[in-house]
Enzyme design. Structure first.
Site, PDB file in Angstrom:
ATOM      1  N   PHE A  77      33.162 -24.403  38.556  1.00  0.00           N
ATOM      2  CA  PHE A  77      32.370 -24.319  39.783  1.00  0.00           C
ATOM      3  C   PHE A  77      31.559 -25.604  39.959  1.00  0.00           C
ATOM      4  O   PHE A  77      30.949 -26.091  39.003  1.00  0.00           O
ATOM      5  CB  PHE A  77      31.445 -23.103  39.664  1.00  0.00           C
ATOM      6  N   ASN A  96      23.186 -17.914  37.870  1.00  0.00           N
ATOM      7  CA  ASN A  96      23.796 -18.011  39.191  1.00  0.00           C
ATOM      8  C   ASN A  96      25.162 -17.370  39.038  1.00  0.00           C
ATOM      9  O   ASN A  96      26.147 -18.041  38.775  1.00  0.00           O
ATOM     10  CB  ASN A  96      23.925 -19.473  39.621  1.00  0.00           C
ATOM     11  N   PRO A  97      25.213 -16.051  39.163  1.00  0.00           N
ATOM     12  CA  PRO A  97      26.483 -15.366  38.901  1.00  0.00           C
ATOM     13  C   PRO A  97      27.394 -15.442  40.117  1.00  0.00           C
ATOM     14  O   PRO A  97      26.958 -15.856  41.193  1.00  0.00           O
ATOM     15  CB  PRO A  97      26.024 -13.917  38.682  1.00  0.00           C
TER      16      PRO A  97
HETATM   17  N1  SAM Z   1      25.696 -21.703  36.589  1.00  0.00           N
HETATM   18  C1  SAM Z   1      26.692 -22.594  37.131  1.00  0.00           C
HETATM   19  C2  SAM Z   1      26.148 -23.288  38.356  1.00  0.00           C
HETATM   20  O1  SAM Z   1      25.175 -22.799  38.928  1.00  0.00           O
HETATM   21  O2  SAM Z   1      26.705 -24.314  38.752  1.00  0.00           O
HETATM   22  C3  SAM Z   1      27.992 -21.824  37.494  1.00  0.00           C
HETATM   23  C4  SAM Z   1      27.783 -20.757  38.513  1.00  0.00           C
HETATM   24  S1  SAM Z   1      29.264 -19.970  39.109  1.00  0.00           S
HETATM   25  C5  SAM Z   1      28.685 -19.345  40.635  1.00  0.00           C
HETATM   26  C6  SAM Z   1      29.379 -18.497  38.094  1.00  0.00           C
HETATM   27  C7  SAM Z   1      29.848 -18.740  36.673  1.00  0.00           C
HETATM   28  O3  SAM Z   1      29.867 -17.495  35.939  1.00  0.00           O
HETATM   29  C8  SAM Z   1      31.268 -19.286  36.572  1.00  0.00           C
HETATM   30  O4  SAM Z   1      31.277 -20.403  35.722  1.00  0.00           O
HETATM   31  C9  SAM Z   1      32.085 -18.134  36.002  1.00  0.00           C
HETATM   32  O5  SAM Z   1      33.175 -18.561  35.219  1.00  0.00           O
HETATM   33  C10 SAM Z   1      31.042 -17.439  35.163  1.00  0.00           C
HETATM   34  N2  SAM Z   1      31.341 -16.022  34.903  1.00  0.00           N
HETATM   35  C11 SAM Z   1      31.920 -15.116  35.730  1.00  0.00           C
HETATM   36  N3  SAM Z   1      31.989 -13.909  35.132  1.00  0.00           N
HETATM   37  C12 SAM Z   1      31.431 -14.056  33.902  1.00  0.00           C
HETATM   38  C13 SAM Z   1      31.211 -13.161  32.812  1.00  0.00           C
HETATM   39  N4  SAM Z   1      31.577 -11.881  32.872  1.00  0.00           N
HETATM   40  N5  SAM Z   1      30.625 -13.650  31.690  1.00  0.00           N
HETATM   41  C14 SAM Z   1      30.236 -14.953  31.609  1.00  0.00           C
HETATM   42  N6  SAM Z   1      30.434 -15.840  32.612  1.00  0.00           N
HETATM   43  C15 SAM Z   1      31.010 -15.393  33.749  1.00  0.00           C
HETATM   44  N1  GLN Z   2      26.949 -20.446  47.125  1.00  0.00           N
HETATM   45  C1  GLN Z   2      28.334 -20.374  46.713  1.00  0.00           C
HETATM   46  C2  GLN Z   2      29.208 -20.636  47.904  1.00  0.00           C
HETATM   47  O1  GLN Z   2      29.149 -19.920  48.873  1.00  0.00           O
HETATM   48  C3  GLN Z   2      28.658 -19.052  46.039  1.00  0.00           C
HETATM   49  C4  GLN Z   2      27.972 -19.060  44.735  1.00  0.00           C
HETATM   50  C5  GLN Z   2      28.100 -17.858  43.919  1.00  0.00           C
HETATM   51  O2  GLN Z   2      28.893 -16.944  44.109  1.00  0.00           O
HETATM   52  N2  GLN Z   2      27.251 -17.834  42.963  1.00  0.00           N
HETATM   53  O3  GLN Z   2      29.961 -21.570  47.893  1.00  0.00           O
END
Ligand code: SAM
Ligand code: GLN
Length: 272
Positions: free
Chosen positions: A82, A177-178
């Site tokens: 991401f 930030n899930p």
């Molecule tokens: N924290 C980072 C940022 O803000 O740039 C990444 C945010 S991204 C929206 C959500 C992250 O959660 C992804 O890297 C995804 O692979 C991870 N993720 C999704 N489900 C997960 C789980 N069950 N356990 C751990 N990580 C998870």
């Molecule tokens: N803000 C992101 C987007 O719309 C979504 C991020 C997220 O799911 N944590 O591109």
């Protein structure tokens, strides 16, 4: 180059052309060693045009340049991880404001490592853990952590899985930030996001709340009394998430907005 980007409807065509040209110029290859100056400029021009047409076809800029800015950091990114967003810089700031000097924090779903690495570098006395389920994302986080030589313990696992048992009831801050996009909102995402960024980083069920719910519930086991949960949420989720946190016995629930004035960050203190 700018023409290709403009024609594709890219808003920031001039700046993006500069960044792509810079990426093309800085890349050295072994063929260049024996090449003349003119051949080198031709190779660079060819590479820059290729990057511009991939961008015009929808690939995210940061995957092409290989870097994304996040607060004071330049993080390495590429397909499979991401791309950190400006709104998440505010999430990191809120988490830091809740962290006492020398305090402990876990970043759940760290992706490129963005939040955890910002905290570890801006708050050098903090003790920071970060978890991530995706092996590809984990590789990027490791690379960024190693390059910055930052004191972050990275753990590959599902949410809180793998955090050391002694952190139970001891963390000052849980930040995340899930993924929070509702499956049905896929059409609201830009094509570059939807077609190129990992779906496991974006989507979280019918309402987008699947991960938020589990994180809010499980964080209670890891936070110390008086510790804080800080989460990024979707623009239309604040009421639901605030209700959820109250039901889970958190107190001092506070919602703040992103730069576009959308509800984006929720904070709550454990326990009520
Ligand atoms: N924290 C980072 C940022 O803000 O740039 C990444 C945010 S991204 C929206 C959500 C992250 O959660 C992804 O890297 C995804 O692979 C991870 N993720 C999704 N489900 C997960 C789980 N069950 N356990 C751990 N990580 C998870
Ligand atoms: N803000 C992101 C987007 O719309 C979504 C991020 C997220 O799911 N944590 O591109």
């Amino acid at each position: 180059m700018r023409g290709i980007l403009e024609e594709a409807g890219i808003d920031n065509a001039t700046r993006e052309a500069e960044w792509l040209l810079e990426a093309a110029t800085s890349k050295q290859t072994s063929e260049m060693i024996a090449a003349s100056d003119q051949e080198i400029s031709e190779m660079t021009a060819h590479r820059a045009l290729k990057l511009a047409s991939r961008r015009a076809a929808g690939e995210p800029l940061q995957y092409l340049t290989g870097v994304a800015g996040f607060r004071y950091l330049q993080l390495k990114v590429g397909p499979g991880v991401f791309i950190p967003r400006p709104e998440t810089e505010l999430v990191a700031a809120r988490a830091m404001s809740r962290l006492p000097d020398g305090g402990s924090l876990a970043d759940i779903g760290t992706g490129s490592g963005a939040i955890a690495l910002a905290v570890a570098t801006e708050r050098p006395h903090a003790r920071v853990w970060a978890t991530e389920r995706s092996p590809i994302a984990m590789e990027w986080a490791r690379r960024n952590r190693d390059e910055l030589d930052a004191a972050v313990t990275l753990i590959r696992g599902n949410l809180f899985e793998g955090l050391p048992a002694e952190l139970e009831g001891a963390l000052d801050v849980v930040v995340s930030n899930p993924p929070y996009v509702a499956d049905a909102d896929a059409h609201l995402l830009g094509e570059d996001v939807r077609d190129h960024e990992p779906h496991e980083a974006l989507f979280a069920g019918l309402e987008g709340l699947l991960l938020v719910e589990v994180i809010a519930s499980e964080a209670r086991r890891w936070l110390r009394d008086g510790g804080w949960l800080v989460m990024e949420i979707g623009y239309d989720q604040a009421n639901k998430v605030a209700d959820l946190l109250a039901r889970l016995d958190y107190s001092d629930v506070d919602v703040s907005q992103d730069l576009a004035h959308k509800d984006r960050i929720v904070e709550a203190r454990w326990p009520g």
